[in-house]
Write a protein that holds these residues in place. Structure first.
Motif, PDB file in Angstrom:
ATOM      1  N   ASP A 334       0.863  -1.176   0.000  1.00  0.00           N
ATOM      2  CA  ASP A 334       0.000   0.000   0.000  1.00  0.00           C
ATOM      3  C   ASP A 334       0.897   1.222   0.000  1.00  0.00           C
ATOM      4  OD1 ASP A 334      -2.217   1.578   0.047  1.00  0.00           O
ATOM      5  OD2 ASP A 334      -3.169   0.598   1.753  1.00  0.00           O
ATOM      6  N   GLY A 335       0.283   2.403  -0.135  1.00  0.00           N
ATOM      7  CA  GLY A 335       1.086   3.619  -0.173  1.00  0.00           C
ATOM      8  C   GLY A 335       1.897   3.841   1.081  1.00  0.00           C
ATOM      9  N   HIS A 336       1.388   3.360   2.220  1.00  0.00           N
ATOM     10  CA  HIS A 336       2.086   3.591   3.486  1.00  0.00           C
ATOM     11  C   HIS A 336       2.313   2.287   4.258  1.00  0.00           C
ATOM     12  CE1 HIS A 336      -2.288   4.199   4.032  1.00  0.00           C
ATOM     13  NE2 HIS A 336      -2.096   3.372   5.047  1.00  0.00           N
ATOM     14  N   ARG A 337       2.270   1.156   3.576  1.00  0.00           N
ATOM     15  CA  ARG A 337       2.460  -0.121   4.270  1.00  0.00           C
ATOM     16  C   ARG A 337       3.455  -1.019   3.540  1.00  0.00           C
ATOM     17  NH1 ARG A 337      -3.670  -1.804   6.385  1.00  0.00           N
ATOM     18  NH2 ARG A 337      -3.809  -0.128   7.944  1.00  0.00           N
ATOM     19  N   PHE A 338       4.371  -1.599   4.330  1.00  0.00           N
ATOM     20  CA  PHE A 338       5.337  -2.583   3.835  1.00  0.00           C
ATOM     21  C   PHE A 338       5.114  -3.892   4.595  1.00  0.00           C
ATOM     22  CE2 PHE A 338       7.224   1.440   2.773  1.00  0.00           C
ATOM     23  CZ  PHE A 338       7.890   1.216   1.571  1.00  0.00           C
ATOM     24  N   ALA A 339       5.184  -4.992   3.873  1.00  0.00           N
ATOM     25  CA  ALA A 339       4.936  -6.304   4.488  1.00  0.00           C
ATOM     26  C   ALA A 339       6.196  -7.161   4.432  1.00  0.00           C
ATOM     27  CB  ALA A 339       3.792  -7.016   3.773  1.00  0.00           C
ATOM     28  N   PHE A 340       6.457  -7.878   5.518  1.00  0.00           N
ATOM     29  CA  PHE A 340       7.557  -8.834   5.610  1.00  0.00           C
ATOM     30  C   PHE A 340       6.940 -10.230   5.782  1.00  0.00           C
ATOM     31  CE2 PHE A 340       9.218  -4.799   6.921  1.00  0.00           C
ATOM     32  CZ  PHE A 340      10.545  -4.773   6.505  1.00  0.00           C
ATOM     33  N   LEU A 341       7.298 -11.154   4.902  1.00  0.00           N
ATOM     34  CA  LEU A 341       6.736 -12.508   4.939  1.00  0.00           C
ATOM     35  C   LEU A 341       7.867 -13.516   5.070  1.00  0.00           C
ATOM     36  CD1 LEU A 341       4.045 -14.138   4.617  1.00  0.00           C
ATOM     37  CD2 LEU A 341       4.591 -14.290   2.177  1.00  0.00           C
ATOM     38  N   THR A 342       7.699 -14.484   5.972  1.00  0.00           N
ATOM     39  CA  THR A 342       8.740 -15.495   6.167  1.00  0.00           C
ATOM     40  C   THR A 342       8.115 -16.850   6.466  1.00  0.00           C
ATOM     41  OG1 THR A 342      10.713 -16.098   7.428  1.00  0.00           O
ATOM     42  CG2 THR A 342       8.950 -15.005   8.640  1.00  0.00           C
ATOM     43  N   HIS A 343       8.852 -17.884   6.091  1.00  0.00           N
ATOM     44  CA  HIS A 343       8.456 -19.270   6.404  1.00  0.00           C
ATOM     45  C   HIS A 343       9.494 -19.909   7.337  1.00  0.00           C
ATOM     46  CE1 HIS A 343       5.365 -19.004   3.305  1.00  0.00           C
ATOM     47  NE2 HIS A 343       6.280 -18.507   2.513  1.00  0.00           N
ATOM     48  N   HIS A 344      10.205 -19.062   8.049  1.00  0.00           N
ATOM     49  CA  HIS A 344      11.254 -19.535   8.949  1.00  0.00           C
ATOM     50  C   HIS A 344      10.659 -20.452  10.014  1.00  0.00           C
ATOM     51  CE1 HIS A 344      14.598 -19.443  11.836  1.00  0.00           C
ATOM     52  NE2 HIS A 344      15.354 -19.017  10.818  1.00  0.00           N
ATOM     53  N   ILE A 345      11.408 -21.486  10.368  1.00  0.00           N
ATOM     54  CA  ILE A 345      10.901 -22.486  11.312  1.00  0.00           C
ATOM     55  C   ILE A 345      10.633 -21.893  12.693  1.00  0.00           C
ATOM     56  CG2 ILE A 345      13.203 -23.244  12.061  1.00  0.00           C
ATOM     57  CD1 ILE A 345      12.016 -26.133  12.048  1.00  0.00           C
ATOM     58  N   ASP A 346      11.387 -20.855  13.058  1.00  0.00           N
ATOM     59  CA  ASP A 346      11.163 -20.225  14.364  1.00  0.00           C
ATOM     60  C   ASP A 346       9.988 -19.247  14.350  1.00  0.00           C
ATOM     61  OD1 ASP A 346      13.226 -21.613  15.470  1.00  0.00           O
ATOM     62  OD2 ASP A 346      14.729 -20.079  15.032  1.00  0.00           O
ATOM     63  N   GLY A 347       9.489 -18.969  13.131  1.00  0.00           N
ATOM     64  CA  GLY A 347       8.260 -18.208  12.972  1.00  0.00           C
ATOM     65  C   GLY A 347       8.259 -16.855  13.622  1.00  0.00           C
ATOM     66  N   VAL A 348       7.321 -16.669  14.555  1.00  0.00           N
ATOM     67  CA  VAL A 348       7.061 -15.371  15.164  1.00  0.00           C
ATOM     68  C   VAL A 348       8.269 -14.851  15.934  1.00  0.00           C
ATOM     69  CG1 VAL A 348       5.651 -14.178  16.878  1.00  0.00           C
ATOM     70  CG2 VAL A 348       4.579 -15.746  15.253  1.00  0.00           C
ATOM     71  N   ASP A 349       8.995 -15.724  16.633  1.00  0.00           N
ATOM     72  CA  ASP A 349      10.167 -15.280  17.397  1.00  0.00           C
ATOM     73  C   ASP A 349      11.227 -14.699  16.469  1.00  0.00           C
ATOM     74  OD1 ASP A 349       8.964 -16.119  19.712  1.00  0.00           O
ATOM     75  OD2 ASP A 349       9.909 -18.104  19.691  1.00  0.00           O
ATOM     76  N   TYR A 350      11.436 -15.384  15.352  1.00  0.00           N
ATOM     77  CA  TYR A 350      12.405 -14.901  14.355  1.00  0.00           C
ATOM     78  C   TYR A 350      11.950 -13.555  13.792  1.00  0.00           C
ATOM     79  CZ  TYR A 350      14.801 -14.699   9.818  1.00  0.00           C
ATOM     80  OH  TYR A 350      15.517 -14.308   8.713  1.00  0.00           O
ATOM     81  N   LEU A 351      10.661 -13.442  13.472  1.00  0.00           N
ATOM     82  CA  LEU A 351      10.128 -12.216  12.905  1.00  0.00           C
ATOM     83  C   LEU A 351      10.198 -11.063  13.913  1.00  0.00           C
ATOM     84  CD1 LEU A 351       8.878 -11.357  10.216  1.00  0.00           C
ATOM     85  CD2 LEU A 351       6.631 -11.812  11.179  1.00  0.00           C
ATOM     86  N   GLN A 352       9.911 -11.359  15.170  1.00  0.00           N
ATOM     87  CA  GLN A 352       9.972 -10.348  16.225  1.00  0.00           C
ATOM     88  C   GLN A 352      11.372  -9.739  16.310  1.00  0.00           C
ATOM     89  OE1 GLN A 352       7.637  -9.189  18.501  1.00  0.00           O
ATOM     90  NE2 GLN A 352       9.148  -7.872  19.521  1.00  0.00           N
ATOM     91  N   LYS A 353      12.372 -10.592  16.267  1.00  0.00           N
ATOM     92  CA  LYS A 353      13.760 -10.126  16.371  1.00  0.00           C
ATOM     93  C   LYS A 353      14.124  -9.212  15.198  1.00  0.00           C
ATOM     94  CE  LYS A 353      18.519 -11.842  16.542  1.00  0.00           C
ATOM     95  NZ  LYS A 353      19.382 -13.050  16.514  1.00  0.00           N
ATOM     96  N   GLU A 354      13.726  -9.633  13.989  1.00  0.00           N
ATOM     97  CA  GLU A 354      14.074  -8.838  12.807  1.00  0.00           C
ATOM     98  C   GLU A 354      13.302  -7.512  12.791  1.00  0.00           C
ATOM     99  OE1 GLU A 354      16.450  -9.495  10.838  1.00  0.00           O
ATOM    100  OE2 GLU A 354      16.883 -11.512  11.611  1.00  0.00           O
ATOM    101  N   MET A 355      12.059  -7.524  13.230  1.00  0.00           N
ATOM    102  CA  MET A 355      11.268  -6.299  13.228  1.00  0.00           C
ATOM    103  C   MET A 355      11.773  -5.297  14.266  1.00  0.00           C
ATOM    104  SD  MET A 355       9.276  -6.564  10.705  1.00  0.00           S
ATOM    105  CE  MET A 355      10.633  -7.505   9.958  1.00  0.00           C
ATOM    106  N   GLU A 356      12.385  -5.776  15.316  1.00  0.00           N
ATOM    107  CA  GLU A 356      12.995  -4.871  16.297  1.00  0.00           C
ATOM    108  C   GLU A 356      14.124  -4.075  15.648  1.00  0.00           C
ATOM    109  OE1 GLU A 356      14.125  -7.362  19.524  1.00  0.00           O
ATOM    110  OE2 GLU A 356      12.081  -7.551  20.331  1.00  0.00           O
ATOM    111  N   ALA A 357      14.878  -4.727  14.759  1.00  0.00           N
ATOM    112  CA  ALA A 357      15.942  -4.018  14.036  1.00  0.00           C
ATOM    113  C   ALA A 357      15.341  -2.963  13.098  1.00  0.00           C
ATOM    114  CB  ALA A 357      16.781  -5.022  13.237  1.00  0.00           C
ATOM    115  N   VAL A 358      14.207  -3.285  12.450  1.00  0.00           N
ATOM    116  CA  VAL A 358      13.528  -2.321  11.587  1.00  0.00           C
ATOM    117  C   VAL A 358      13.033  -1.139  12.412  1.00  0.00           C
ATOM    118  CG1 VAL A 358      11.540  -1.951  10.070  1.00  0.00           C
ATOM    119  CG2 VAL A 358      12.865  -4.074   9.903  1.00  0.00           C
ATOM    120  N   ALA A 359      12.496  -1.417  13.618  1.00  0.00           N
ATOM    121  CA  ALA A 359      11.993  -0.350  14.491  1.00  0.00           C
ATOM    122  C   ALA A 359      13.117   0.612  14.879  1.00  0.00           C
ATOM    123  CB  ALA A 359      11.354  -0.954  15.733  1.00  0.00           C
TER     124      ALA A 359
END
Length: 689
Positions: A334-359
């Motif tokens: 979207d004009g103001h939205r970016f999405a990150f998609l992953t199939h990593h086995i650690d799932g949400v924990d892995y995504l949480q860690k990476e999104m903290e770096a984005v924050a």
């Protein structure tokens, strides 16, 4: 062995009997068919969107066709041999390609006219015949030999007739079968016919020639400036290789550009929402999704300008792309939205860690053109472990972002079904009345095009919501919530009012889209209120019922088949068209289809996506088409996006109606009218009697 015969009427001359090299004869015919087919493929690009301009393909097709005629003549001449030396003047041999190219140019000009009459076919074939004959005649002028040669007129005329009659027959067959046979197959057959016509005319011309020598012949000492056969053969080979290679390269380039335009964001070069939606539908588990909503971009645009705002987005995208690890995919949805998609086995924990770096990155000001830009943001995370959860993974993330008390302080929030779904649903239900009154809710229209006639047969009405707080809400989010809370009945009445008013406005402007389709929610189909509302609005705006088509989902029938059939029977008796929407997604469609008094069958997009590449999906589509045509139903295909899909449907269905991005996206009224003026001349709406 070459035979030397004494001509019975010419005592002072002997007639030479020539021989043919059959491998070269076969090669000349094959080359003629290959290059002719290449020319047809290139000419076909004139009718479609391409990286190169249509005029470029038109000229290139003419050159390819002319080159094919000339190549056949060139190889065919060397396939013929006499017991004396035959040479060919370099200039005459090369110049002989000009009439072939000119004739091809005129022929393709006629072939690309929008309306083709029998006179166009005759002229096309006559031009090809003249081009073939002239090319051969000019090349024969360059033939150098000490033999005397004459022509048998009857056979000479026969060669010209072959070069004209066969293209006429092929053109007539092409026009008759183009609705029923795949275009690639037809082009192949047309190329084969023209290739045989060109080669047949050439060898018939050669057979009309008689060669004589004096009885006491001795070679003339004069040396001609002659063509080097090996050099010319290399030239022909290089020319054909370049033509075919360029065709292949351009096809790949067109496919790549079409793919990039459809599935990648033009500003950031990131995959867009369409590709994102395709990816999240794939059954790959686990599947974890994070969406960053950037807040304040409109303020940046107002303070500076949209060009500056675009640079901010581009810089953000570059940095986010650098932060994305190999196990994750980044999309601009979207004009103001970016999405990150992953199939990593650690799932949400892995995504949480990476999104903290984005924050951490987003908290730092951006430096754009020496200005500091602060962008506030929030992140929503959702997860899918099975196919049922996959269907809601995007909706769940949106529910987080649409939560009323959310703050854009770089927080990373995980979806909680006990909080977010209820809060979003409640707010949607509460806001829908205001949305209709203040026109936050609005309609867009997507055309439906008959591929055979290339005419717009109608438009489908689609609902959109530009929420003052959450921006554009997906219909996939708010419509199910409204249906669950019995508010879609009120919204549907509002849509009917808007559509009838719009049709009346179009009538006053002299514009007609034949029929406007309205989606009817399942619980409203069997209500007596619906028919009363329809009649009232038609009377109010003085419209006929045939201008409206009611689209009813398959699940509406499945839940209560007998009542639904009675209701639809009533609609049909009142003159409304009724379409069965999303056909194939229900569980009882085939067993009940013959009982449903519908007029139109709409094939769900999920069946279209992988045709013609998927044999299984292609077979299913063919079976559905056969079923629909046997029941005399109009068949509409939803979500058609590629030329290959259109060609497959056009050759599989007798009269397919196409709806999808291939022709047009859903548009607002002004956009639709402007689009229709370009696509076709609008018709007048007849007055109601």
């Amino acid at each position: 062995m070459t035979k030397v015969l004494i001509h019975p009427s010419q005592n002072n001359l002997i007639e030479l009997q020539g021989e043919y090299s059959f491998p070269l004869v076969a090669l000349s015919i094959i080359l003629s068919c290959i290059v002719t087919y290449t020319a047809f493929v290139m000419n076909n690009r004139v009718q479609s969107n391409s990286f190169f301009h249509r005029k470029f393909w038109f000229v290139l097709a003419s050159i390819a066709m002319g080159f094919g005629i000339w190549t056949m003549n060139f190889v065919g001449m060397f396939a013929f041999s006499l017991p004396i030396a035959i040479y060919y003047d370099r200039l005459s041999t090369i110049v002989s390609i000009i009439p072939a190219i000119v004739a091809s140019f005129l022929a393709f000009y006629l072939a690309n006219r929008p309306q083709k009459s029998i006179w166009d076919i005759l002229t096309f074939s006559l031009v090809i015949g003249i081009g073939v004959s002239t090319c051969h005649f000019v090349s024969m002028l360059g033939m150098k030999t000490e033999a005397i040669y004459t022509y048998k007129r009857s056979i000479l005329f026969l060669s010209v007739a072959i070069s004209v009659v066969i293209p006429i027959m092929a053109s007539v067959v092409f026009l008759k079968l183009q609705r029923y046979v795949e275009s690639r197959t037809l082009h192949l057959c047309m190329a084969l016919a023209l290739g045989l016509a060109i080669s047949g005319a050439h060898y018939t011309w050669l057979s009309s020639m008689s060669f004589y020598l004096p009885k006491h012949y001795s070679p003339h000492p004069r040396i001609f400036q002659l063509i080097n056969m090996d050099l010319l053969a290399v030239f022909v080979a290089i020319g054909m290789t370049l033509l075919l290679s360029f065709l292949l390269l351009s096809s790949l380039m067109d496919k790549y550009i079409e793919y990039r335009a459809s599935y990648y964001d033009a500003l950031t070069k990131l995959p867009n929402r369409r590709l994102f939606e395709q990816k999240i539908k794939k059954t790959e588990f686990p599947q974890s999704l994070a969406i960053w909503h950037l807040h304040g971009l409109e303020h940046v645009n107002r303070e500076h300008d949209y060009q500056f705002g675009d640079k901010v987005i581009q810089q953000l995208a570059l940095r986010l792309r650098a932060l994305v690890p190999s196990m994750m995919e980044l999309y601009r949805i979207d004009g103001h939205r970016f999405a990150f998609l992953t199939h990593h086995i650690d799932g949400v924990d892995y995504l949480q860690k990476e999104m903290e770096a984005v924050a951490e990155y987003l908290r730092e000001p951006l430096i754009v053109e020496n200005y500091e830009v602060n962008i506030s943001a929030v992140c929503a995370i959702s997860r899918a472990n099975n196919i049922e959860e996959t269907a809601n993974i995007y909706t769940n993330a949106q529910a987080v972002l649409n939560y009323s008390s959310i703050e854009f302080n770089y927080e990373i929030i995980h979806y909680d079904s006990t909080i977010h779904t209820y809060a979003l649903g409640l707010e949607i239900v509460e806001d829908i009345g205001r949305a209709m009154e203040q026109e936050e809710l609005f309609l867009v229209y997507q055309p439906k095009v008959n591929v055979v006639t290339n005419k717009v047969t109608g438009v489908e009405t689609l609902l959109r919501w530009n929420h003052p707080t959450y921006g554009f809400l997906s219909p996939g989010v708010f419509i199910p919530i409204l249906e669950e809370n019995n508010r879609m009945v009120v919204v549907t009445d509002w849509i009917i009012e808007k559509v009838c008013r719009q049709i009346a406005d179009w009538r006053n402007e002299g514009v007609l889209f034949q029929q406007v389709a309205i989606n009817i929610p399942g619980q409203y189909v069997t209500s007596s209120r619906l028919l009363n509302v329809l009649k009232h609005k038609l009377d109010k705006y003085k419209l006929e019922s045939h201008l409206i088509e009611l689209e009813i989902t398959e699940t509406s029938f499945v839940k209560n088949i007998e009542e639904a059939i009675r209701a639809v029977n009533t609609f049909r008796q009142e003159g409304f068209s009724v379409a069965l929407d999303d056909f194939g997604t229900g569980v009882s469609s085939l067993s009940y289809l013959k009982k449903m008094p519908i007029s139109t069958l709409k094939i769900d997009k999920s069946f279209i996506d992988d045709v013609p590449h998927s044999e299984k999906d292609s077979s299913i589509i063919k079976a559905i088409i056969a079923l629909g045509e046997s029941l005399d139903l109009t068949i509409v295909f939803e979500g058609v996006e590629t030329k290959e899909q259109v060609e497959f449907l056009a050759t599989t269905c007798e009269s397919p109606i196409i709806q999808g991005y291939y022709f047009a996206k859903p548009m607002k009224v002004d956009e639709l009218v402007q689009w229709s003026k370009v696509f076709e001349q609008p018709s007048k709406i007849p007055s109601r009697t």
